[in-house]
Design a protein around this motif. Structure first.
Motif, PDB file in Angstrom:
ATOM      1  N   GLU A  70       0.847  -1.186   0.000  1.00 30.14           N
ATOM      2  CA  GLU A  70       0.000   0.000   0.000  1.00 30.14           C
ATOM      3  C   GLU A  70       0.886   1.241   0.000  1.00 30.14           C
ATOM      4  O   GLU A  70       2.067   1.173   0.358  1.00 30.14           O
ATOM      5  CB  GLU A  70      -0.900   0.026   1.242  1.00 30.14           C
ATOM      6  CG  GLU A  70      -2.052  -0.914   1.162  1.00 30.14           C
ATOM      7  CD  GLU A  70      -3.028  -0.733   2.314  1.00 30.14           C
ATOM      8  OE1 GLU A  70      -4.135  -1.246   2.185  1.00 30.14           O
ATOM      9  OE2 GLU A  70      -2.686  -0.093   3.345  1.00 30.14           O
ATOM     10  N   MET A  71       0.303   2.385  -0.362  1.00 27.29           N
ATOM     11  CA  MET A  71       1.035   3.653  -0.346  1.00 27.29           C
ATOM     12  C   MET A  71       1.612   3.908   1.041  1.00 27.29           C
ATOM     13  O   MET A  71       1.079   3.422   2.038  1.00 27.29           O
ATOM     14  CB  MET A  71       0.103   4.801  -0.733  1.00 27.29           C
ATOM     15  CG  MET A  71      -0.340   4.750  -2.174  1.00 27.29           C
ATOM     16  SD  MET A  71      -1.485   6.088  -2.586  1.00 27.29           S
ATOM     17  CE  MET A  71      -0.391   7.480  -2.443  1.00 27.29           C
ATOM     18  N   ALA A  72       2.683   4.676   1.080  1.00 26.84           N
ATOM     19  CA  ALA A  72       3.360   5.089   2.316  1.00 26.84           C
ATOM     20  C   ALA A  72       3.798   3.884   3.153  1.00 26.84           C
ATOM     21  O   ALA A  72       3.908   3.982   4.379  1.00 26.84           O
ATOM     22  CB  ALA A  72       2.456   6.010   3.141  1.00 26.84           C
ATOM     23  N   SER A  73       4.034   2.749   2.496  1.00 27.65           N
ATOM     24  CA  SER A  73       4.465   1.527   3.185  1.00 27.65           C
ATOM     25  C   SER A  73       3.532   1.172   4.340  1.00 27.65           C
ATOM     26  O   SER A  73       3.966   0.708   5.397  1.00 27.65           O
ATOM     27  CB  SER A  73       5.902   1.681   3.686  1.00 27.65           C
ATOM     28  OG  SER A  73       6.775   1.898   2.612  1.00 27.65           O
ATOM     29  N   ASN A  74       2.246   1.400   4.129  1.00 27.20           N
ATOM     30  CA  ASN A  74       1.232   1.191   5.156  1.00 27.20           C
ATOM     31  C   ASN A  74       1.076  -0.284   5.526  1.00 27.20           C
ATOM     32  O   ASN A  74       0.989  -0.629   6.693  1.00 27.20           O
ATOM     33  CB  ASN A  74      -0.095   1.764   4.638  1.00 27.20           C
ATOM     34  CG  ASN A  74      -1.130   1.933   5.702  1.00 27.20           C
ATOM     35  OD1 ASN A  74      -0.824   2.365   6.801  1.00 27.20           O
ATOM     36  ND2 ASN A  74      -2.361   1.611   5.366  1.00 27.20           N
ATOM     37  N   ALA A  75       1.011  -1.150   4.516  1.00 31.57           N
ATOM     38  CA  ALA A  75       0.843  -2.587   4.727  1.00 31.57           C
ATOM     39  C   ALA A  75       1.357  -3.310   3.488  1.00 31.57           C
ATOM     40  O   ALA A  75       1.470  -2.721   2.414  1.00 31.57           O
ATOM     41  CB  ALA A  75      -0.623  -2.924   4.974  1.00 31.57           C
ATOM     42  N   ARG A  76       1.658  -4.604   3.653  1.00 33.83           N
ATOM     43  CA  ARG A  76       2.152  -5.391   2.526  1.00 33.83           C
ATOM     44  C   ARG A  76       1.674  -6.836   2.628  1.00 33.83           C
ATOM     45  O   ARG A  76       1.383  -7.337   3.712  1.00 33.83           O
ATOM     46  CB  ARG A  76       3.669  -5.357   2.438  1.00 33.83           C
ATOM     47  CG  ARG A  76       4.363  -6.151   3.534  1.00 33.83           C
ATOM     48  CD  ARG A  76       5.851  -6.146   3.348  1.00 33.83           C
ATOM     49  NE  ARG A  76       6.515  -6.895   4.403  1.00 33.83           N
ATOM     50  CZ  ARG A  76       7.815  -7.016   4.507  1.00 33.83           C
ATOM     51  NH1 ARG A  76       8.601  -6.444   3.619  1.00 33.83           N
ATOM     52  NH2 ARG A  76       8.350  -7.716   5.482  1.00 33.83           N
ATOM     53  N   TRP A  77       1.659  -7.492   1.471  1.00 39.56           N
ATOM     54  CA  TRP A  77       1.326  -8.911   1.353  1.00 39.56           C
ATOM     55  C   TRP A  77       2.400  -9.506   0.476  1.00 39.56           C
ATOM     56  O   TRP A  77       2.755  -8.937  -0.561  1.00 39.56           O
ATOM     57  CB  TRP A  77      -0.069  -9.087   0.725  1.00 39.56           C
ATOM     58  CG  TRP A  77      -1.086  -8.495   1.629  1.00 39.56           C
ATOM     59  CD1 TRP A  77      -1.833  -9.162   2.559  1.00 39.56           C
ATOM     60  CD2 TRP A  77      -1.435  -7.122   1.755  1.00 39.56           C
ATOM     61  NE1 TRP A  77      -2.618  -8.282   3.255  1.00 39.56           N
ATOM     62  CE2 TRP A  77      -2.390  -7.019   2.773  1.00 39.56           C
ATOM     63  CE3 TRP A  77      -1.018  -5.952   1.124  1.00 39.56           C
ATOM     64  CZ2 TRP A  77      -2.940  -5.812   3.173  1.00 39.56           C
ATOM     65  CZ3 TRP A  77      -1.574  -4.743   1.514  1.00 39.56           C
ATOM     66  CH2 TRP A  77      -2.529  -4.690   2.524  1.00 39.56           C
ATOM     67  N   SER A  78       2.946 -10.654   0.877  1.00 36.38           N
ATOM     68  CA  SER A  78       4.085 -11.179   0.128  1.00 36.38           C
ATOM     69  C   SER A  78       4.067 -12.697   0.061  1.00 36.38           C
ATOM     70  O   SER A  78       3.594 -13.375   0.972  1.00 36.38           O
ATOM     71  CB  SER A  78       5.397 -10.684   0.734  1.00 36.38           C
ATOM     72  OG  SER A  78       5.443 -10.901   2.117  1.00 36.38           O
ATOM     73  N   LEU A  79       4.605 -13.199  -1.060  1.00 38.20           N
ATOM     74  CA  LEU A  79       4.786 -14.624  -1.296  1.00 38.20           C
ATOM     75  C   LEU A  79       6.238 -14.961  -1.000  1.00 38.20           C
ATOM     76  O   LEU A  79       7.146 -14.269  -1.477  1.00 38.20           O
ATOM     77  CB  LEU A  79       4.459 -14.970  -2.750  1.00 38.20           C
ATOM     78  CG  LEU A  79       4.810 -16.394  -3.192  1.00 38.20           C
ATOM     79  CD1 LEU A  79       3.901 -17.409  -2.495  1.00 38.20           C
ATOM     80  CD2 LEU A  79       4.704 -16.518  -4.706  1.00 38.20           C
ATOM     81  N   ILE A 110      -3.102   0.610  -3.278  1.00 40.12           N
ATOM     82  CA  ILE A 110      -1.887  -0.159  -3.572  1.00 40.12           C
ATOM     83  C   ILE A 110      -0.922   0.750  -4.329  1.00 40.12           C
ATOM     84  O   ILE A 110      -1.287   1.374  -5.322  1.00 40.12           O
ATOM     85  CB  ILE A 110      -2.219  -1.420  -4.403  1.00 40.12           C
ATOM     86  CG1 ILE A 110      -3.072  -2.391  -3.592  1.00 40.12           C
ATOM     87  CG2 ILE A 110      -0.959  -2.093  -4.929  1.00 40.12           C
ATOM     88  CD1 ILE A 110      -2.369  -3.005  -2.390  1.00 40.12           C
ATOM     89  N   ALA A 111       0.294   0.841  -3.841  1.00 39.29           N
ATOM     90  CA  ALA A 111       1.303   1.704  -4.444  1.00 39.29           C
ATOM     91  C   ALA A 111       2.126   0.956  -5.482  1.00 39.29           C
ATOM     92  O   ALA A 111       2.498   1.513  -6.507  1.00 39.29           O
ATOM     93  CB  ALA A 111       2.231   2.270  -3.380  1.00 39.29           C
ATOM     94  N   ASN A 112       2.433  -0.317  -5.204  1.00 37.05           N
ATOM     95  CA  ASN A 112       3.215  -1.077  -6.174  1.00 37.05           C
ATOM     96  C   ASN A 112       3.031  -2.564  -5.982  1.00 37.05           C
ATOM     97  O   ASN A 112       2.649  -3.035  -4.923  1.00 37.05           O
ATOM     98  CB  ASN A 112       4.701  -0.687  -6.135  1.00 37.05           C
ATOM     99  CG  ASN A 112       5.337  -0.909  -4.790  1.00 37.05           C
ATOM    100  OD1 ASN A 112       5.272  -1.997  -4.239  1.00 37.05           O
ATOM    101  ND2 ASN A 112       5.951   0.114  -4.240  1.00 37.05           N
ATOM    102  N   TRP A 113       3.322  -3.253  -7.040  1.00 35.41           N
ATOM    103  CA  TRP A 113       3.283  -4.705  -7.069  1.00 35.41           C
ATOM    104  C   TRP A 113       4.641  -5.135  -7.587  1.00 35.41           C
ATOM    105  O   TRP A 113       5.017  -4.824  -8.714  1.00 35.41           O
ATOM    106  CB  TRP A 113       2.160  -5.170  -7.980  1.00 35.41           C
ATOM    107  CG  TRP A 113       2.122  -6.630  -8.256  1.00 35.41           C
ATOM    108  CD1 TRP A 113       2.450  -7.653  -7.409  1.00 35.41           C
ATOM    109  CD2 TRP A 113       1.715  -7.246  -9.477  1.00 35.41           C
ATOM    110  NE1 TRP A 113       2.265  -8.857  -8.019  1.00 35.41           N
ATOM    111  CE2 TRP A 113       1.818  -8.639  -9.299  1.00 35.41           C
ATOM    112  CE3 TRP A 113       1.270  -6.764 -10.697  1.00 35.41           C
ATOM    113  CZ2 TRP A 113       1.502  -9.538 -10.299  1.00 35.41           C
ATOM    114  CZ3 TRP A 113       0.953  -7.665 -11.681  1.00 35.41           C
ATOM    115  CH2 TRP A 113       1.063  -9.041 -11.480  1.00 35.41           C
ATOM    116  N   GLN A 114       5.397  -5.793  -6.767  1.00 30.89           N
ATOM    117  CA  GLN A 114       6.733  -6.239  -7.146  1.00 30.89           C
ATOM    118  C   GLN A 114       6.643  -7.705  -7.533  1.00 30.89           C
ATOM    119  O   GLN A 114       6.751  -8.602  -6.694  1.00 30.89           O
ATOM    120  CB  GLN A 114       7.700  -5.989  -5.988  1.00 30.89           C
ATOM    121  CG  GLN A 114       7.787  -4.520  -5.657  1.00 30.89           C
ATOM    122  CD  GLN A 114       8.484  -4.252  -4.341  1.00 30.89           C
ATOM    123  OE1 GLN A 114       8.742  -5.139  -3.547  1.00 30.89           O
ATOM    124  NE2 GLN A 114       8.790  -2.985  -4.104  1.00 30.89           N
TER     125      GLN A 114
END
Length: 159
Positions: free
Chosen positions: A20-29, A120-124
């Motif tokens: 999410e924007m501003a590194s608010n939250a993340r989900w990762s594999l 969502i700010a980015n999808w890596q």
């Protein structure tokens, strides 16, 4: 395959991430491995708030039933729908040559910060993020640590 000889736990080998924007939250594999020589790699997905200290949004989900293919091409599919505990979804599957599709994860839970969601700010999607210790172990053995991608397609809906 040499990673199975790594004596320690691997709890940080990220392959894909949504922020999410501003590194608010993340989900990762991730790929994980339990401590001990000879233990296999397995799949994991985690959702975390950024502060304080990467607190879990929901418990880490793991899949030890579907083998992590090493040294072979396979189809990898991922779907992410931003939402609440009733509308959010992460769906991830692989298809190995000559085999049926195997769903790794079908998570219906928060895919946004549960208290203060942001866009969502980015999808890596092409990511390989892990510890220096694990990379050094592989380098010392003369083994590369690499993830290869080919024929990438982006779709707006479920694969």
């Amino acid at each position: 395959a040499h990673l199975e000889q790594y004596p320690d736990m691997i709890d940080w080998f990220m392959l894909m991430e949504w922020w999410e924007m501003a590194s608010n939250a993340r989900w990762s594999l991730h790929l994980y491995k339990d401590s001990g020589v000879g233990n296999p790699l397995y799949w994991g997905v985690i959702g975390q708030t950024h502060t304080p200290n990467y607190e879990p949004i929901w418990p880490t989900q793991t899949n030890t039933e579907v083998e992590v293919p090493i040294g072979e091409w396979f189809r990898f599919e991922a779907f992410f729908r931003k939402g609440t505990d009733s509308t959010g979804r992460i769906w991830i599957a692989i298809t190995r040559e000559g085999q049926d599709t195997q769903v790794l994860f079908d998570i219906n839970d928060y895919t946004e910060h549960p208290v203060s969601p942001l866009p969502i700010a980015n999808w890596q999607v092409f990511k390989m993020y892990t510890s220096q210790t694990m990379v050094d172990f592989m380098r010392d053995a003369g083994r590369p640590v690499a993830v290869y991608y080919d024929d990438f397609e982006y779709w707006a809906d479920m694969p």
